[in-house]
Design a protein around this motif. Sequence first.
Motif, short mmCIF file in Angstrom:
data_model
loop_
_atom_site.label_atom_id
_atom_site.label_comp_id
_atom_site.label_asym_id
_atom_site.label_seq_id
_atom_site.Cartn_x
_atom_site.Cartn_y
_atom_site.Cartn_z
N THR A 74 0.87 -1.17 0.00
CA THR A 74 0.00 0.00 0.00
C THR A 74 0.90 1.22 0.00
N GLY A 75 0.63 2.16 -0.89
CA GLY A 75 1.47 3.35 -0.99
C GLY A 75 0.61 4.60 -1.10
N ILE A 76 1.27 5.69 -1.46
CA ILE A 76 0.53 6.95 -1.56
C ILE A 76 -0.33 6.95 -2.82
N ASP A 77 -1.27 7.87 -2.86
CA ASP A 77 -2.19 7.98 -3.99
C ASP A 77 -1.42 8.15 -5.29
N GLU A 78 -1.89 7.50 -6.33
CA GLU A 78 -1.20 7.51 -7.61
C GLU A 78 -1.18 8.88 -8.29
N THR A 79 -2.00 9.81 -7.81
CA THR A 79 -2.02 11.14 -8.41
C THR A 79 -0.94 12.06 -7.83
N GLU A 80 -0.29 11.61 -6.76
CA GLU A 80 0.76 12.42 -6.13
C GLU A 80 2.12 12.13 -6.77
N LEU A 81 3.01 13.08 -6.65
CA LEU A 81 4.38 12.89 -7.11
C LEU A 81 5.29 12.74 -5.90
N ILE A 82 6.36 11.98 -6.07
CA ILE A 82 7.38 11.85 -5.04
C ILE A 82 8.68 12.34 -5.67
N GLU A 83 9.24 13.40 -5.11
CA GLU A 83 10.47 13.98 -5.65
C GLU A 83 10.35 14.24 -7.15
N GLY A 84 9.16 14.66 -7.58
CA GLY A 84 8.92 14.99 -8.97
C GLY A 84 8.65 13.81 -9.88
N LEU A 85 8.60 12.59 -9.34
CA LEU A 85 8.37 11.38 -10.14
C LEU A 85 6.98 10.81 -9.86
N ASP A 86 6.40 10.15 -10.89
CA ASP A 86 5.15 9.43 -10.63
C ASP A 86 5.44 8.27 -9.67
N THR A 87 4.42 7.81 -9.00
CA THR A 87 4.61 6.83 -7.92
C THR A 87 5.22 5.51 -8.41
N GLU A 88 4.78 4.99 -9.55
CA GLU A 88 5.35 3.73 -10.04
C GLU A 88 6.86 3.86 -10.27
N THR A 89 7.25 4.96 -10.88
CA THR A 89 8.68 5.18 -11.15
C THR A 89 9.45 5.34 -9.84
N TRP A 90 8.94 6.15 -8.92
CA TRP A 90 9.66 6.37 -7.67
C TRP A 90 9.81 5.09 -6.87
N TYR A 91 8.69 4.34 -6.67
CA TYR A 91 8.78 3.09 -5.91
C TYR A 91 9.71 2.10 -6.61
#
Length: 113
Positions: free
Chosen positions: A18-35
């Motif tokens: 379980t992770g953050i909402d897919e509409t959020e960015l992490i360090e400027g990256l989409d969630t799939e890419t960041w994880y």
Amino acid sequence: MAHYAFLDSNNVVTEVITGIDETELIEGLDTETWYGNFRGQPCVRTSYNGNIRKQYAGIGYTYDEVNDVFVAPKPFNSWTLDENHDWQPPTPYPTDNKSYAWFEPNQQWIAIN
């Protein structure tokens, strides 16, 4: 909140988190890419309600990149994958309202009630 599946080199799911909402960015990256970068393995979002990628991924499921779906593990050697990415037995499930289990050695349905 969203769910993400991590894949091995054969696109088989090794873990679902379980992770953050897919509409959020992490360090400027989409969630799939960041994880995926964080874990060092491909990461693909999955959905409990099957709104994306056909069905919720589980450990052992395979991600089909071409069709963008998760496919459940093959239940029996004799079963084949249909055009909807569902496993089908060589003989259809009986429709007489009884309960059956698949018996692979004889490749037939056996009544269990």
